[in-house]
Design an enzyme around this catalytic site. Structure first.
Site, PDB file in Angstrom:
ATOM      1  N   LEU A 157       0.772  -1.269   0.219  1.00  0.00           N
ATOM      2  CA  LEU A 157       0.123  -0.141  -0.012  1.00  0.00           C
ATOM      3  C   LEU A 157       1.119   1.253   0.407  1.00  0.00           C
ATOM      4  O   LEU A 157       2.401   1.464   0.565  1.00  0.00           O
ATOM      5  CB  LEU A 157      -0.673   0.399   1.117  1.00  0.00           C
ATOM      6  CG  LEU A 157      -0.161  -0.055   2.919  1.00  0.00           C
ATOM      7  CD1 LEU A 157      -0.449   1.568   3.236  1.00  0.00           C
ATOM      8  CD2 LEU A 157      -1.608  -0.565   3.293  1.00  0.00           C
ATOM      9  N   LYS A 210       9.402  -7.478  -1.854  1.00  0.00           N
ATOM     10  CA  LYS A 210       9.181  -6.164  -1.869  1.00  0.00           C
ATOM     11  C   LYS A 210       9.703  -4.842  -1.379  1.00  0.00           C
ATOM     12  O   LYS A 210       9.613  -4.605  -2.238  1.00  0.00           O
ATOM     13  CB  LYS A 210       9.086  -6.447  -0.313  1.00  0.00           C
ATOM     14  CG  LYS A 210       8.679  -5.332   1.370  1.00  0.00           C
ATOM     15  CD  LYS A 210       7.816  -4.058   0.448  1.00  0.00           C
ATOM     16  CE  LYS A 210       7.316  -3.213   1.017  1.00  0.00           C
ATOM     17  NZ  LYS A 210       6.366  -2.681   0.761  1.00  0.00           N
ATOM     18  N   ALA A 258       9.689  12.756 -13.691  1.00  0.00           N
ATOM     19  CA  ALA A 258      10.556  13.465 -13.035  1.00  0.00           C
ATOM     20  C   ALA A 258      10.266  14.443 -12.025  1.00  0.00           C
ATOM     21  O   ALA A 258       9.442  14.565 -11.816  1.00  0.00           O
ATOM     22  CB  ALA A 258      11.220  14.339 -14.266  1.00  0.00           C
ATOM     23  N   CYS A 266      10.065   5.121   2.430  1.00  0.00           N
ATOM     24  CA  CYS A 266       9.857   3.893   1.666  1.00  0.00           C
ATOM     25  C   CYS A 266      11.004   3.760   0.691  1.00  0.00           C
ATOM     26  O   CYS A 266      12.079   2.748   1.362  1.00  0.00           O
ATOM     27  CB  CYS A 266       8.786   2.442   1.727  1.00  0.00           C
ATOM     28  SG  CYS A 266       7.293   3.290   2.649  1.00  0.00           S
ATOM     29  N   LYS A 269      14.783   4.258   2.277  1.00  0.00           N
ATOM     30  CA  LYS A 269      14.879   3.112   3.021  1.00  0.00           C
ATOM     31  C   LYS A 269      15.159   1.635   2.465  1.00  0.00           C
ATOM     32  O   LYS A 269      15.838   1.137   2.712  1.00  0.00           O
ATOM     33  CB  LYS A 269      14.491   3.362   4.297  1.00  0.00           C
ATOM     34  CG  LYS A 269      14.127   1.605   5.035  1.00  0.00           C
ATOM     35  CD  LYS A 269      12.773   1.741   6.330  1.00  0.00           C
ATOM     36  CE  LYS A 269      11.823   1.817   5.935  1.00  0.00           C
ATOM     37  NZ  LYS A 269      11.471   0.621   5.910  1.00  0.00           N
TER      38      LYS A 269
HETATM   39  C1  UGA Z   1       5.870   3.338  -1.503  1.00  0.00           C
HETATM   40  C2  UGA Z   1       5.289   2.288  -2.478  1.00  0.00           C
HETATM   41  O1  UGA Z   1       4.722   2.531  -4.129  1.00  0.00           O
HETATM   42  C3  UGA Z   1       3.521   1.080  -2.098  1.00  0.00           C
HETATM   43  O2  UGA Z   1       3.690   0.348  -2.895  1.00  0.00           O
HETATM   44  C4  UGA Z   1       4.937   0.338  -1.153  1.00  0.00           C
HETATM   45  O3  UGA Z   1       3.636  -0.761  -0.299  1.00  0.00           O
HETATM   46  C5  UGA Z   1       5.085   1.902  -0.011  1.00  0.00           C
HETATM   47  O4  UGA Z   1       6.346   1.937  -0.894  1.00  0.00           O
HETATM   48  C6  UGA Z   1       5.764   0.752   0.978  1.00  0.00           C
HETATM   49  O5  UGA Z   1       6.846   0.154   0.562  1.00  0.00           O
HETATM   50  O6  UGA Z   1       5.480   0.679   2.067  1.00  0.00           O
HETATM   51  P1  UGA Z   1       4.804   5.120  -1.187  1.00  0.00           P
HETATM   52  O7  UGA Z   1       6.536   5.520  -0.123  1.00  0.00           O
HETATM   53  O8  UGA Z   1       4.229   5.424   0.275  1.00  0.00           O
HETATM   54  O9  UGA Z   1       4.690   3.664  -1.825  1.00  0.00           O
HETATM   55  O10 UGA Z   1       5.093   6.272  -2.180  1.00  0.00           O
HETATM   56  P2  UGA Z   1       4.688   6.600  -3.857  1.00  0.00           P
HETATM   57  O11 UGA Z   1       4.054   7.190  -3.888  1.00  0.00           O
HETATM   58  O12 UGA Z   1       5.247   5.304  -4.301  1.00  0.00           O
HETATM   59  O13 UGA Z   1       5.808   7.950  -3.714  1.00  0.00           O
HETATM   60  C7  UGA Z   1       7.120   7.884  -3.054  1.00  0.00           C
HETATM   61  C8  UGA Z   1       8.079   8.579  -4.117  1.00  0.00           C
HETATM   62  O14 UGA Z   1       8.679   9.052  -5.571  1.00  0.00           O
HETATM   63  C9  UGA Z   1       7.630   9.748  -3.824  1.00  0.00           C
HETATM   64  O15 UGA Z   1       8.519  11.201  -2.812  1.00  0.00           O
HETATM   65  C10 UGA Z   1       6.927  10.105  -4.805  1.00  0.00           C
HETATM   66  O16 UGA Z   1       6.509  12.285  -4.839  1.00  0.00           O
HETATM   67  C11 UGA Z   1       8.061   9.546  -5.254  1.00  0.00           C
HETATM   68  N1  UGA Z   1       7.568  10.248  -7.180  1.00  0.00           N
HETATM   69  C12 UGA Z   1       6.539   8.686  -7.620  1.00  0.00           C
HETATM   70  C13 UGA Z   1       8.557  10.699  -8.359  1.00  0.00           C
HETATM   71  O17 UGA Z   1       8.831  11.136  -8.254  1.00  0.00           O
HETATM   72  N2  UGA Z   1       7.746  10.426  -9.266  1.00  0.00           N
HETATM   73  C14 UGA Z   1       6.861   8.870  -9.586  1.00  0.00           C
HETATM   74  O18 UGA Z   1       6.645   9.293 -11.293  1.00  0.00           O
HETATM   75  C15 UGA Z   1       6.205   8.102  -8.328  1.00  0.00           C
END
Ligand code: UGA
Length: 467
Positions: A157, A210, A258, A266, A269
């Site tokens: 999630l 994971k 980008a 997540c 880490k």
């Molecule tokens: C992420 C994963 O998407 C989940 O599937 C996973 O379960 C979770 O980690 C976890 O390990 O618990 P999350 O950290 O909540 O979820 O957030 P994301 O939506 O994945 O975004 C992570 C980072 O990437 C954010 O800073 C977001 O802004 C950045 N991002 C995301 C980008 O810079 N570009 C993108 O196209 C997508």
């Protein structure tokens, strides 16, 4: 209907417990009495404030309240569960490795209190092999003669969309080397989700999946970020390249935005943890090591664009930051790139005005950054801080409210710099802002404003590509 105990009432434990309670009897356990009481008050309609911010979570907890039992007492928590899901934190230690102390302690408590046959599944993100370690700890400390199996069931999630992600997952991954236990887990999930989404496997594969998923997604972002910097150098537009490759279904359009770098609790880490684990196993994952380096370099690249505009002197300069959480709709500031940028700006003498759509994000910022007090001001209105004292606007996350700003309210700015850390403003708007004397900067879209230097590229090709 099975009896389930969730160990840990955090970002994963509470939404998971609430989701399971649709079809199972769930006990949510946490030794932190305050957390348990907070959830209880919400369920009993005495409060609307949870310690985690998740859309639709409060409604889900209330809807299924008859199936939810809350406790801070370990004996009560382990009274007859058929499944235990461990959902405790695995924060990085100073070496970038997952710290397993909470997993250890959960295993020891399970060993001391378990009095019936049970399957124990680890939801926390852990280095592959941890389930075996948990199994050994439980086997060693077991007080009662019971049968148990330990496996892995990682969580996918994303923060802010947890309830929806749990309801309609692309897949549910779980692993257990005990065949009979694996079938029981499959049975458990068939009551909750469509069987097409189930992915049973071995324990180790499940644990590694994971890390692999998060590292792959982070690598997509870093891949696009390195292309974005090349786009700025030559005058291409990264959004157009993104669309061009994302429509190829083999590549897929998601996680190709980008940005000033990925953050959160997540990706940073987990990429660090799996890269370090692979080195320790003498099987390095150099691609993930590059992903991490690119992420740091992209944030630096974005920050440098800001300071260059002020000739490296930020003293007396005022910035507005829209969105301080690591992404939109969260109060979580862990490894947040907007926070990193804000701190660097304040370290160098600037003042930052911060607005976020989630009030809790502002509360957390204030609590965690008392050493900067006097260098920042928090705002509950998106526009109230704009005046002829503001020098630059930084877009920190991708919330819809920031996509189409009310430009009239920005025109009072002294220096009209807009730094789009998430590349969310569209080309039309950027050109319109340019006409109004705004200067737009992004990660990979500078060409919308600057065009491209055709002559320079032609002479580059003549020089380097013709023998
Ligand atoms: C992420 C994963 O998407 C989940 O599937 C996973 O379960 C979770 O980690 C976890 O390990 O618990 P999350 O950290 O909540 O979820 O957030 P994301 O939506 O994945 O975004 C992570 C980072 O990437 C954010 O800073 C977001 O802004 C950045 N991002 C995301 C980008 O810079 N570009 C993108 O196209 C997508």
């Amino acid at each position: 209907m099975s009896r389930v105990t969730i160990f840990g009432a955090g970002y994963v434990g509470v939404p998971t417990g609430a989701h399971f309670s649709r079809t199972h009897k769930v006990t949510i356990y946490d030794p932190d009495t305050e957390k348990i009481n907070t959830i209880r008050k919400v369920i009993e309609n005495q409060s609307d404030e949870l310690h985690i911010h998740e859309k639709d979570l409060i409604e889900l907890l209330r809807e299924n309240h008859e199936n939810i039992f809350l406790t801070d007492n370990i004996e009560e928590a382990l009274k007859n569960p058929e499944f235990i899901f461990i959902a405790v934190g695995t924060p990085p230690n100073e070496k970038g490795r997952a710290n397993l102390k909470y997993i250890y302690s959960a295993a020891e408590q399970i060993a001391a209190n378990l009095s019936n046959d049970c399957i124990i599944l680890n939801k926390s993100t852990v280095p592959p092999g941890t389930a075996y370690l948990v199994e050994d700890i439980i086997a060693k400390g077991l007080k009662n003669k019971v049968n148990f199996a330990v496996g892995s069931c990682p969580e996918f999630l994303a923060e802010g969309t947890a309830v929806e992600d749990l309801r309609t997952p692309d897949r549910i991954v779980y692993g257990c080397d005990d065949r009979e236990a694996l079938d029981k887990i499959t049975h458990f999930f068939t009551f909750l989700q469509s069987s097409d989404s189930l992915c049973p496997m071995t324990t180790l594969s499940s644990e590694l999946t994971k890390y692999a998923a998060n590292a792959m997604l982070a690598t997509k972002v870093s891949f696009m970020n390195s292309l974005a910097i090349l786009c700025d150098t030559i005058g291409a537009n990264v959004r157009e390249v993104q669309e061009g490759i994302g429509k190829d279904q083999r590549i897929g359009s998601k996680f190709l935005n980008a940005s000033m770098g990925y953050g959160g609790s997540c990706f940073p880490k987990d990429t660090q943890a799996i890269a370090e684990y692979a080195i320790l196993q003498d099987s390095p994952l150099s691609i993930i090591e590059s992903t991490i380096k690119i992420n740091d370099a992209t944030t630096e690249y974005f920050y440098n664009k800001i300071v260059e505009d002020f000739k490296d002197n930020l003293s007396g300069i005022n910035f507005v930051i829209w969105g301080i959480g690591f992404k939109a709709r969260t109060d979580d500031l862990r490894e947040s790139k907007p926070v990193e940028i804000a701190k660097k700006l304040m370290d160098n003498g600037a003042h930052v005005h911060i607005y976020d759509t989630v009030p809790g994000a502002l509360v957390n910022f204030e609590r965690e950054n008392s050493k900067y007090s006097g260098s920042f001001t928090l705002h509950h209105d998106q526009y109230e801080m704009f005046s002829n004292e503001i020098d630059g606007l930084i877009i920190g996350n991708e919330h819809e409210k920031f996509r189409n700003p009310d430009i009239d309210k920005l025109t009072t700015m002294k220096h009209k710099y807009i730094y789009d850390g998430k590349n969310i403003l569209n080309n039309y708007l950027i050109r319109y802002l340019t006409k109004l004397q705004f200067q737009y900067k992004s990660v990979g879209k500078d060409s919308v404003v600057n065009g491209r230097d055709r002559t320079k590229l032609v002479s580059f090709l003549q020089d380097k590509y013709m023998d």
